[in-house]
Design a protein around this motif. Structure first.
Motif: not given
Length: 198
Positions: A40-47, A58-61, A81-85
């Motif tokens: 999966g992928v960690q997507v950091d869009c903060s700040s 689509g594989d954003t966890k 985002l089906h695999s979001l944890e």
């Protein structure tokens, strides 16, 4: 090159292509990091001062959207985002009118902790109130929830359904009338009475 070496090389090429596609899918305004074995992928869009949610892999966890300028999320923007944890959406100036309903329902299903931390900034009557605590009345009603095109389809469909019902009634009436007519014709003939004439 034997068959085993060919299959190994082909698998490596497909894997490389897959990882290149993943890297391209990362939004330009965010940082993406592969999570290795978890696939999966960690997507950091903060700040990032984002005013809209970017297109996400689509594989954003793990997705971090906190501390931005997000006021709402368009319907369907997070459905892939089906695999979001893990999700963080706090510290955004959410506009809690009827357009926030998609985000609220989505967070109820996917991330209750994020829903608890989503605080309304506007409108004034719900300012500083958690999104999860809002009632239907507080969310307000939009004057036009359905686009005009949908309303046109509604009237067209209603006319088609009414036409189909009228047609079925006329066909049933015609069949009943024709049955009586056939029975009457059979009575005029000297043959024994038909079973249909009752």
């Amino acid at each position: 090159m034997n068959k085993t070496e060919f299959i190994t090389a082909a698998g490596f090429a497909v894997s490389l292509l897959f990882h290149m596609t993943q890297a391209e899918a990362c939004p330009a305004s965010c940082d993406c990091k592969s999570l290795g074995d978890t696939k999966g992928v960690q997507v950091d869009c903060s700040s990032r001062e984002l005013t809209a949610v970017p297109a996400l892999p689509g594989d954003t966890k793990r997705l971090y959207l906190q501390n931005n300028s997000l006021t709402s999320v368009p319907p369907g923007a997070l459905d892939s985002l089906h695999s979001l944890e893990e999700l963080k959406t706090s510290d955004n100036p959410w506009n809690c009118d009827c357009h926030i309903l998609y985000l609220r329902l989505w967070l109820e299903d996917v991330s209750a902790p994020s829903l608890a931390k989503a605080i309304c900034a506007t409108p004034a009557p719900v300012r500083m109130k958690p999104l999860r605590q809002l009632t239907g009345n507080e969310l307000g009603s939009c004057k036009r929830l359905l686009p005009i095109k949908c309303l046109e389809f509604f009237w067209r469909d209603l006319v088609l359904i009414a036409g189909a019902i009228i047609t079925l009634i006329l066909v049933a009436w015609a069949l009943k009338f024709s049955k009586k007519l056939v029975c009457q014709l059979n009575l005029r003939q000297p043959a024994p009475r038909a079973a249909c004439c009752r």
